[in-house]
Design an enzyme around this catalytic site. Structure first.
Site, PDB file in Angstrom:
ATOM      1  N   CYS A   2       0.992  -0.939  -0.291  1.00  6.24           N
ATOM      2  CA  CYS A   2      -0.090   0.490  -0.305  1.00  6.24           C
ATOM      3  C   CYS A   2       1.344   1.243   0.437  1.00  6.24           C
ATOM      4  CB  CYS A   2      -1.298  -0.026   1.477  1.00  6.24           C
ATOM      5  SG  CYS A   2      -1.538  -1.715   1.897  1.00  6.24           S
ATOM      6  N   ARG A  27       1.504   1.244  -6.172  1.00  5.56           N
ATOM      7  CA  ARG A  27       2.160   0.236  -5.080  1.00  5.56           C
ATOM      8  C   ARG A  27       0.953  -0.463  -4.470  1.00  5.56           C
ATOM      9  NH1 ARG A  27       6.313   1.710  -1.908  1.00  5.56           N
ATOM     10  NH2 ARG A  27       5.982   0.725  -0.575  1.00  5.56           N
ATOM     11  N   TRP A  75      -3.882  -1.900  -0.956  1.00  2.17           N
ATOM     12  CA  TRP A  75      -3.115  -3.179  -1.799  1.00  2.17           C
ATOM     13  C   TRP A  75      -4.267  -4.827  -0.642  1.00  2.17           C
ATOM     14  CZ3 TRP A  75      -0.405  -7.890  -0.558  1.00  2.17           C
ATOM     15  CH2 TRP A  75      -0.399  -8.854  -1.941  1.00  2.17           C
ATOM     16  N   ASN A 101       0.519   0.559   6.451  1.00 10.04           N
ATOM     17  CA  ASN A 101       0.713  -0.617   6.034  1.00 10.04           C
ATOM     18  C   ASN A 101       1.262  -1.975   6.336  1.00 10.04           C
ATOM     19  OD1 ASN A 101       0.571   1.078   3.091  1.00 10.04           O
ATOM     20  ND2 ASN A 101       2.075   1.700   3.467  1.00 10.04           N
ATOM     21  N   GLY A 102       0.769  -3.273   6.260  1.00 11.28           N
ATOM     22  CA  GLY A 102       1.674  -4.117   7.241  1.00 11.28           C
ATOM     23  C   GLY A 102       0.434  -4.644   7.380  1.00 11.28           C
ATOM     24  N   GLU A 484      11.675 -15.033 -17.148  1.00 12.80           N
ATOM     25  CA  GLU A 484      10.437 -14.449 -16.940  1.00 12.80           C
ATOM     26  C   GLU A 484       9.794 -13.497 -18.209  1.00 12.80           C
ATOM     27  OE1 GLU A 484      11.193 -11.947 -14.847  1.00 12.80           O
ATOM     28  OE2 GLU A 484      10.928  -9.775 -16.287  1.00 12.80           O
ATOM     29  N   LYS A 488       6.059 -12.115 -17.605  1.00 17.25           N
ATOM     30  CA  LYS A 488       5.461 -11.063 -17.973  1.00 17.25           C
ATOM     31  C   LYS A 488       4.407 -10.599 -18.330  1.00 17.25           C
ATOM     32  CE  LYS A 488       7.827  -8.456 -15.988  1.00 17.25           C
ATOM     33  NZ  LYS A 488       8.031  -8.955 -15.478  1.00 17.25           N
ATOM     34  N   GLU A 491       1.624 -12.050 -15.685  1.00  9.43           N
ATOM     35  CA  GLU A 491       1.573 -10.947 -14.530  1.00  9.43           C
ATOM     36  C   GLU A 491       0.667  -9.497 -15.201  1.00  9.43           C
ATOM     37  OE1 GLU A 491       5.242 -10.207 -11.762  1.00  9.43           O
ATOM     38  OE2 GLU A 491       5.539  -9.096 -14.694  1.00  9.43           O
ATOM     39  N   HIS A 507       8.846 -33.709 -20.928  1.00  8.36           N
ATOM     40  CA  HIS A 507       9.277 -34.480 -19.645  1.00  8.36           C
ATOM     41  C   HIS A 507       7.676 -33.851 -19.084  1.00  8.36           C
ATOM     42  CE1 HIS A 507      12.760 -36.265 -20.315  1.00  8.36           C
ATOM     43  NE2 HIS A 507      13.309 -35.226 -19.582  1.00  8.36           N
ATOM     44  N   LYS A 606       3.870  -3.064  -5.815  1.00  9.56           N
ATOM     45  CA  LYS A 606       4.878  -3.550  -6.687  1.00  9.56           C
ATOM     46  C   LYS A 606       6.471  -3.789  -5.410  1.00  9.56           C
ATOM     47  CE  LYS A 606       7.940  -1.456  -9.614  1.00  9.56           C
ATOM     48  NZ  LYS A 606       8.508  -2.543 -10.481  1.00  9.56           N
TER      49      LYS A 606
HETATM   50  C1  G6P Z   1       6.633  -7.593  -6.966  1.00 10.83           C
HETATM   51  C2  G6P Z   1       6.519  -7.537  -8.097  1.00 10.83           C
HETATM   52  C3  G6P Z   1       7.675  -8.045  -9.031  1.00 10.83           C
HETATM   53  C4  G6P Z   1       9.396  -8.162  -8.153  1.00 10.83           C
HETATM   54  C5  G6P Z   1       8.912  -8.938  -7.090  1.00 10.83           C
HETATM   55  C6  G6P Z   1      10.037  -8.908  -6.390  1.00 10.83           C
HETATM   56  O1  G6P Z   1       5.716  -9.680  -6.991  1.00 10.83           O
HETATM   57  O2  G6P Z   1       5.745  -7.201  -8.963  1.00 10.83           O
HETATM   58  O3  G6P Z   1       7.433  -7.309 -10.102  1.00 10.83           O
HETATM   59  O4  G6P Z   1       9.819  -8.831  -9.325  1.00 10.83           O
HETATM   60  O5  G6P Z   1       8.282  -8.181  -6.347  1.00 10.83           O
HETATM   61  O6  G6P Z   1      10.629  -7.469  -5.563  1.00 10.83           O
HETATM   62  P1  G6P Z   1      12.084  -6.866  -6.125  1.00 10.83           P
HETATM   63  O7  G6P Z   1      11.543  -5.763  -5.838  1.00 10.83           O
HETATM   64  O8  G6P Z   1      12.277  -7.308  -3.827  1.00 10.83           O
HETATM   65  O9  G6P Z   1      12.564  -6.737  -6.938  1.00 10.83           O
END
Ligand code: G6P
Length: 611
Positions: A2, A27, A75, A101-102, A484, A488, A491, A507, A606
């Site tokens: 958040c 966030r 969030w 937050n938290g 990756e 992407k 996500e 496999h 984020k």
């Molecule tokens: C969240 C974000 C990802 C990121 C991950 C790790 O899931 O949506 O994009 O890779 O956290 O975040 P960091 O800030 O530790 O790289």
């Protein structure tokens, strides 16, 4: 997670809060709200489910004369995202408003105690419990500062909080344990925010609150104490980036802007670090641990999400170029599985935000067990950057798009430099060092060439926007890129996608292949090229659609692929930096075609500051 913003000063507070929330919206974005005290010290709380823009529309119609307030973009962790559960929360007769937050872990026990004492609670959230808990202390001690301190001392879990109250109308209170929070120091005005993006427009001077600190902030002054009431000696940081770096600058989405920034951000990650003549690398942040790195028998990377994928590339790089054994660990697993560590081990956290709860906990666990800890981090002054013994910043600038792009390639830049640095401490010759570094210097131009093909990639995206599944396959350095690429797509477009080492397809995943299955092959001209061509044939034989990422000039692969996207030739160590770019663009354009909110994909955050 958040976002929090708070202000006390002389300007009208509502536009500052709304603007701050917009900058923090990446966030968390399932609800938003503000609480302000008007010039008659009346508390106004306006909050609602939905985006900050919805909140902005509501507050525009209610001009409130006020110069102190707090805001929040959420969030959800406890309770569904609706108007009631949105922050700020208040106690029953609205003597204080709080944003959080938290997660308060012992909130059930506190809730039971409060109900027994006759307090009323109207939501399902741990945050309301915390608010009323502070109020209950105020009722006992009659002092707001002391009430906050006493309540926080009994709370278990994590929090970044901000409070305003008609009980002390000239005071903004902020406190943290686990969730990042900073104070922005202005001229006769002060700010609170969970991230500098919310205050950079007004001030560059910030103090990052440490765990278990409370700050009492007034218009022209502030005081910071620990929760057990000791004075703290805060350090003032200067934020280096500009406002335009956190704005879209003409792009439709932050994600697209950040993808296109990669030639620059890659160069920034290498800037001042390449010693071409010596064929060596200067990483100033690692100087204090140079001896340890020289003796290291093993490195352990720990990270989450995209950063974990970068760590996998780091494993290939360091084992190849420096011949040091490397392990890569999901931070959430590492921290809880009783890892075998000694003081000779070096544990390296990779994190864009520097705040990811699991990565931070993994580093703390490693420290406790005597290991040396390093951080490869983007956000300057973040908790992981501060708590590790040494580290390297990736200097990618603020990354706003929730799906990480430029941070990934900058992490790869720093990992490449680290591998060369470690290699040169061992067997790697100055000549080999020079060859590698020259190629690293050429990478930004090569990224640029790939970006010029955006239209072609958009065209491919159009044809697959309705696919239900995607498979991404790569070998060696490009196996992490397959992971990756799949991440992407998942996500931001909500299409199910999996990444696999190409040879592993036989496999299991091969059973999924039919004429509806697009398969992305990352197949540069390297020593495994012929092997991956065989994998392409295996997919072709079963009617799968083939999208190949190939080295320019490779016509052979075009004959067996439905679509071929070319990347310039480079050394095998650096192909991931190039091969990931078309995959970022492919995911982006598919998501846009599907009408998805690219910068704020559903359910994601984020920076994940809860476990
Ligand atoms: C969240 C974000 C990802 C990121 C991950 C790790 O899931 O949506 O994009 O890779 O956290 O975040 P960091 O800030 O530790 O790289």
């Amino acid at each position: 997670m958040c976002g929090i913003v708070g202000y006390i000063g002389y300007r009208p507070v509502v536009p500052i809060l709304i603007q701050g929330l917009k900058r923090l919206e990446y966030r968390g974005y399932d609800s938003a709200g503000i609480a302000v005290l008007d010039d008659r010290q009346q508390l106004h709380v306006i909050k609602r489910a939905g985006k900050v823009n919805d909140l902005a529309t509501t507050v525009e119609s209610l001009p409130i004369p006020s110069t102190i307030g707090i805001g929040h973009t959420r969030w959800a962790t406890h309770g569904v995202p609706n108007d009631t559960n949105a922050h700020p929360h208040t106690d029953q007769d609205r003597r204080l408003a709080l944003v959080h937050n938290g997660i308060i872990e012992n909130y059930q026990a506190i809730r039971t105690q409060l109900l027994r004492e006759g307090y009323q609670l109207k939501t399902e959230t741990d945050t309301e419990v915390l608010t009323v808990f502070i109020r209950s202390f105020y009722d006992k001690v009659g002092d707001l500062r002391e009430a906050v301190r006493l309540a926080l001392a009994e709370v278990e879990g994590t929090f970044g909080i901000a409070i305003v109250s008609p009980l002390e109308p000239d005071l903004l209170i902020a406190a943290r344990r686990g969730s990042p929070l900073l104070i922005g120091l202005g001229n006769n005005e002060n700010f609170v925010a969970s991230d500098a993006a919310a205050v950079i427009q007004y001030t560059r001077n910030v103090i990052f609150l440490q765990d278990n600190e409370i700050s009492f902030i007034q218009q022209g002054e502030y005081e910071i104490r620990t929760i057990d009431n000791q004075p703290s000696a805060p350090e003032i940081f200067k934020i280096e980036y500009d406002l335009e770096q956190i704005e879209k600058g003409g792009y439709e989405h932050f994600m697209l802007k950040e993808i296109f920034e990669q030639p620059t951000t890659f160069r920034d990650a290498c800037r001042g670090r390449i010693l071409l003549e010596d064929g060596n690398v200067r990483l100033g942040g690692l100087r204090p641990v140079a001896d340890k790195l020289q003796r290291a028998q093993r490195l352990i990377f720990t990270a989450c999400g995209t950063s974990w994928h970068a760590a996998l590339v780091g494993e290939y790089l360091i084992e190849d170029l420096a011949r040091i054994p490397v392990e890569v660990e999901y931070a959430s697993e590492f921290r809880y599985r009783n890892p075998v560590l000694s003081k000779d081990d070096i544990v390296i956290a990779i994190s864009q935000s520097g705040e990811t709860a699991d990565t931070l906990a993994a580093i703390r666990e490693a420290k406790l067990r005597g290991a040396t800890t390093l951080g490869i981090v983007n956000v300057v002054g973040s908790t992981i950057a501060r708590e590790t013994d040494a580290g390297v910043y990736i200097h990618a600038g603020p990354e706003i798009g929730v799906a990480s792009t430029k941070a990934f390639t900058s992490q790869l830049a720093v990992l490449s430099l680290l591998a060369i640095y470690l290699g040169r401490m061992r067997h790697l010759s100055p000549e080999d060092g020079r060859t590698l570094l020259r190629e690293l210097q050429a990478i930004p131009e090569k990224i640029q060439q790939i970006l010029q093909q955006a239209e072609l990639i958009q065209h491919v995206a159009l044809q697959y926007k309705d696919a239900a599944n995607f498979l991404y396959l790569g070998r060696s350095y490009n196996f992490p890129v397959a992971l990756e690429g799949a991440l992407k797509l998942k996500e931001i477009s909500y299409i199910h996608a999996e990444g696999y080492p190409a040879a592993e397809m036989k496999h299991g995943p091969i059973a999924l292949i039919d004429e509806n299955m697009p398969v992305v092959f990352i197949a540069p001209r390297d020593e495994l090229y012929e092997k991956i061509l065989s994998n392409i044939e295996e997919v072709r034989a079963r009617g799968g659609k083939i999208i190949s990422i190939a080295t320019e000039g490779d016509h052979k692969i075009a004959d067996v692929s439905d679509h071929t996207i070319y990347i310039p030739r480079t050394l095998p160590y650096f192909t991931p930096v190039l091969s990931v770019i078309p995959l970022q663009l492919l995911a982006y354009y598919i998501a846009v075609e599907r009408g998805c909110n690219v910068d704020m994909p559903r359910n994601l955050a984020k920076s994940v500051t809860v476990e």
